[in-house]
Each structure stands twice: as C-alpha cells, then as structure tokens.
Design a protein around this motif. Structure first.
Motif, short mmCIF file in Angstrom:
data_model
loop_
_atom_site.label_atom_id
_atom_site.label_comp_id
_atom_site.label_asym_id
_atom_site.label_seq_id
_atom_site.Cartn_x
_atom_site.Cartn_y
_atom_site.Cartn_z
N ARG A 52 14.17 -7.75 14.33
CA ARG A 52 14.60 -6.53 15.01
C ARG A 52 14.66 -5.33 14.06
NH1 ARG A 52 15.91 -11.14 16.16
NH2 ARG A 52 15.84 -11.98 18.26
N LEU A 55 11.18 -4.12 13.54
CA LEU A 55 10.71 -3.34 14.70
C LEU A 55 11.26 -1.92 14.66
CD1 LEU A 55 11.07 -6.11 17.42
CD2 LEU A 55 8.95 -4.88 16.94
N VAL A 77 20.93 -3.05 15.00
CA VAL A 77 20.37 -4.08 15.89
C VAL A 77 20.54 -5.48 15.28
CG1 VAL A 77 18.79 -2.65 17.23
CG2 VAL A 77 17.98 -3.60 15.08
N GLU A 78 20.47 -5.55 13.95
CA GLU A 78 20.65 -6.87 13.33
C GLU A 78 22.11 -7.33 13.44
OE1 GLU A 78 18.26 -8.83 12.46
OE2 GLU A 78 19.34 -10.42 11.40
N HIS A 81 22.51 -8.65 16.87
CA HIS A 81 21.83 -9.96 16.94
C HIS A 81 22.67 -11.04 16.26
CE1 HIS A 81 18.72 -12.97 16.67
NE2 HIS A 81 18.62 -12.85 15.36
N THR A 181 17.02 -11.66 25.49
CA THR A 181 16.44 -11.34 24.16
C THR A 181 15.59 -10.07 24.20
OG1 THR A 181 14.66 -12.91 24.61
CG2 THR A 181 16.40 -13.66 23.18
N LEU A 184 17.36 -6.36 23.56
CA LEU A 184 17.70 -5.94 22.20
C LEU A 184 16.43 -5.60 21.40
CD1 LEU A 184 20.08 -5.39 20.33
CD2 LEU A 184 19.89 -7.74 19.49
N ILE A 185 15.36 -6.32 21.67
CA ILE A 185 14.09 -6.04 21.00
C ILE A 185 13.58 -4.65 21.44
CG2 ILE A 185 11.63 -6.75 21.04
CD1 ILE A 185 12.64 -9.61 20.63
N ALA A 188 15.63 -2.09 19.73
CA ALA A 188 15.26 -1.92 18.32
C ALA A 188 14.12 -0.90 18.20
CB ALA A 188 14.83 -3.27 17.72
N ALA A 211 7.16 -2.83 23.48
CA ALA A 211 8.39 -3.58 23.21
C ALA A 211 8.61 -4.65 24.28
CB ALA A 211 9.58 -2.63 23.15
N GLY A 215 8.66 -8.42 23.22
CA GLY A 215 9.92 -9.11 23.45
C GLY A 215 9.73 -10.40 24.24
#
Ligand code: GRG
Length: 295
Positions: A52, A55, A77-78, A81, A181, A184-185, A188, A211, A215
């Motif tokens: 992420r 990205l 974002v990490e 996650h 999932t 969030l991708i 990012a 994205a 994703g």
C-alpha cells in the motif's frame, strides 16, 4: 539499466523509506516504553511487503508529489493495514498465530494489548495525515476514514465473518473483497495522488480504475497463494481458507480460472493507466508485482 533492476531499486528504496517514516511516527522504545508501545512497533516494523505505501508513492509520482509529502500517505495506509491485521488475527476473528513470519501480536502481547495496539495504530494513521503538509489534510482524513470504515474495510470484514458456512456467489465475493481489501488499496492510490498537484477528472478516473483492478487482482492472488504457497514463503498460515470452508476465488472458479482472472485484471490495470503516460510507470510495475508475487 535493465527495467526489472530499475523496479527493484525503486521499490526497495521506497520500502526502506517508509520503514524509516513509520519508525519515527511510532512511539519510541527508548525510555518509558510501555507494552502498548512495544506491541505497536512489533505489529508494524520489520515485516510486510509494503504494497500500500508503494502504491501511494507511485500514485504520488503521477501527480508530481514531493516524496517527503507522500511519506504521510504511505505511512497512514500502512498503519491502517497493520491495525487490520492485528485485529483480524485475534481469536474473535481469524484466530491466527503466525503473521509476517513471527507470532501474531496477541500471541506475543496478549489479546487485550493487541486490541489496544490496533486501536492506537488506527488513531496514529489519522494523526499522521492530519499533521502532514498535504494540500488538503481534512479531505485526506475523510478519504481514509471512508476506506477503513463501514463502507470499506470494516464493512467488508463484517460480510466476511457472516459468510462463514454460507455460499457466496462470485458477485457477492467480489463486493466483499472490494470493501475488505480493495477499499484501502484504492485509498492508497487516491491519497498518494492527493499529495501532489490537483489532477483533472480523467486522470483521477484512470487512477481509480487502475486501483480497482489492482485491488481485486491482489485478492485473487492472495486466494491462489493460500492454496499454493507455504507458511515459510508467505510468513502466515497457508491453506486456511479451505480449512475454514471460506468462499474464495479459487473455491468458486478453480485455480486455473482464478489465475486467468488475476491475469485479466493485470491487463485491465495496465489499460487503465494508458492515458497517464510514462508518469504511471511505477503503478504499471506494481500491478505486475501484485499479480506475479510469490508471497
Ligand atoms: C479487522 C477491521 C478489520 C479488518 C480486517 C484486511 C483484513 C480486514 C483482514 C486481513 C485478512 C487477510 C489475510 C486478507 C487477505 C488480503 C490481505 C489483506 C492480505 C495481507 O496483506 P499483505 O499481503 O500483507 O499486503 P503484508 O504482511 O505483506 O503487509
């Protein structure tokens, strides 16, 4: 330079960069560190592919973002996650004991502390964004909240929990993963782009189409690796989906069609980037990496 080598150099440099940013954002362990501080650092540092953050940095390049500004998007974002993994591994959810090649946070620190570490990581993500030199920190926080909340990751996780023992059709499975999932991708990419100059609507739409494809590809590959990978290479328990009778792309499509779907999504991600030209090179390489990865 050979293009693969250039990708490797870029991705490893950005992985080291976000590690350093996260290290500085997390509570220090030097003096007065509590179990909560240690659990937060344990959950975030020294592991994970950092998909992420990569990205976010790559999307930032499309908007000409200064990497010093994109750092906040990458770290935020990490952190979200990492919190989601800590909570997902808890006995009340997926009940797992191995993550990123080491015991899960609750195994190492106890359930209550893992719960709090996840909570604190989520708060830290928003704090990092709110304080960053972004063009519009409030909009960035709202975007991340939307992705993490009931319309995104948490909502998708709720659908996932309620799907155990039931059958989902392919459309329902895709909806669940787009939330759990994919959101969030997508965030990012959008947050990375929001770190640079304002992009016109067609460029934003191209990034969003990319994205969404990347994703979903990420999740299809995750399902394939759960069947074909080992705990040693994945750093997490393998074969869990079948054991828990969870609906997955592999259980619904079979392994060959699931791999073909991932490949089709990779092509879709590349096609979406076409209007963005050379500035989207790292995003294209990331789509390849997401689909061709072995862990
Ligand atoms: C607890 C609100 C809440 C949500 C949890 C994302 C999630 C929702 C749970 C994770 C469970 C899981 C294994 C999902 C499959 C896809 C996924 C997120 C895999 C792990 O992500 P990677 O491969 O992990 O990017 P690393 O360790 O490389 O960062």
């Amino acid at each position: 330079m050979n293009p693969d080598l250039a990708w490797q150099v870029w991705s490893e440099e950005r992985q080291r960069r976000v590690e350093h940013v996260l290290d500085r954002l997390l509570p220090s362990v030097e003096s007065g560190a509590t179990s909560l501080h240690r659990a937060m650092r344990y959950a975030v540092l020294g592991g994970g592919k950092r998909v992420r953050p990569l990205l976010a940095y790559a999307a930032g390049e499309v908007a000409g973002a200064d990497p010093d500004v994109a750092d906040a998007a990458a770290a935020a974002v990490e952190l979200i996650h990492a919190y989601s993994l800590v909570h997902d591994d808890l006995p009340a959810m997926d009940n797992d004991t191995l993550r990123r090649g080491k015991p899960t946070c609750h195994v190492a620190f106890g359930e209550a502390m893992a719960l709090l570490a996840g909570d604190a990581l989520q708060a830290l993500a928003f704090d990092a964004l709110a304080r960053a030199r972004l063009p519009d920190p409030a909009a960035a926080c709202a975007l991340l909240a939307e992705a993490a909340g009931e319309h995104g990751m948490a909502g998708g996780q709720a659908i996932d929990l309620e799907a155990v023992g039931r059958t989902l059709d392919l459309a329902e499975l895709e909806t669940m993963h787009r939330m759990k999932t994919g959101a969030l991708i997508r965030a990012a990419v959008r947050l990375g782009a929001a770190c640079g100059r304002p992009l016109a609507a067609p460029a934003l739409a191209a990034l969003d189409a990319y994205a969404q494809a990347a994703g979903l590809a990420f999740q299809v590959v995750d399902d394939v690796l759960d069947v074909e990978g080992s705990a040693e290479t994945l750093g997490k328990t393998a074969g869990k989906d079948a054991l828990q009778a969870k609906p997955t792309f592999v259980s619904l499509l079979g392994p060959a069609a699931a791999k073909a779907r991932a490949e089709a999504l990779r092509r879709e991600a590349h096609a979406a980037l076409a209007p963005l030209g050379g500035a989207a090179r790292r995003l294209a390489e990331l789509a390849d990496w997401i689909v061709l990865r072995q862990r």
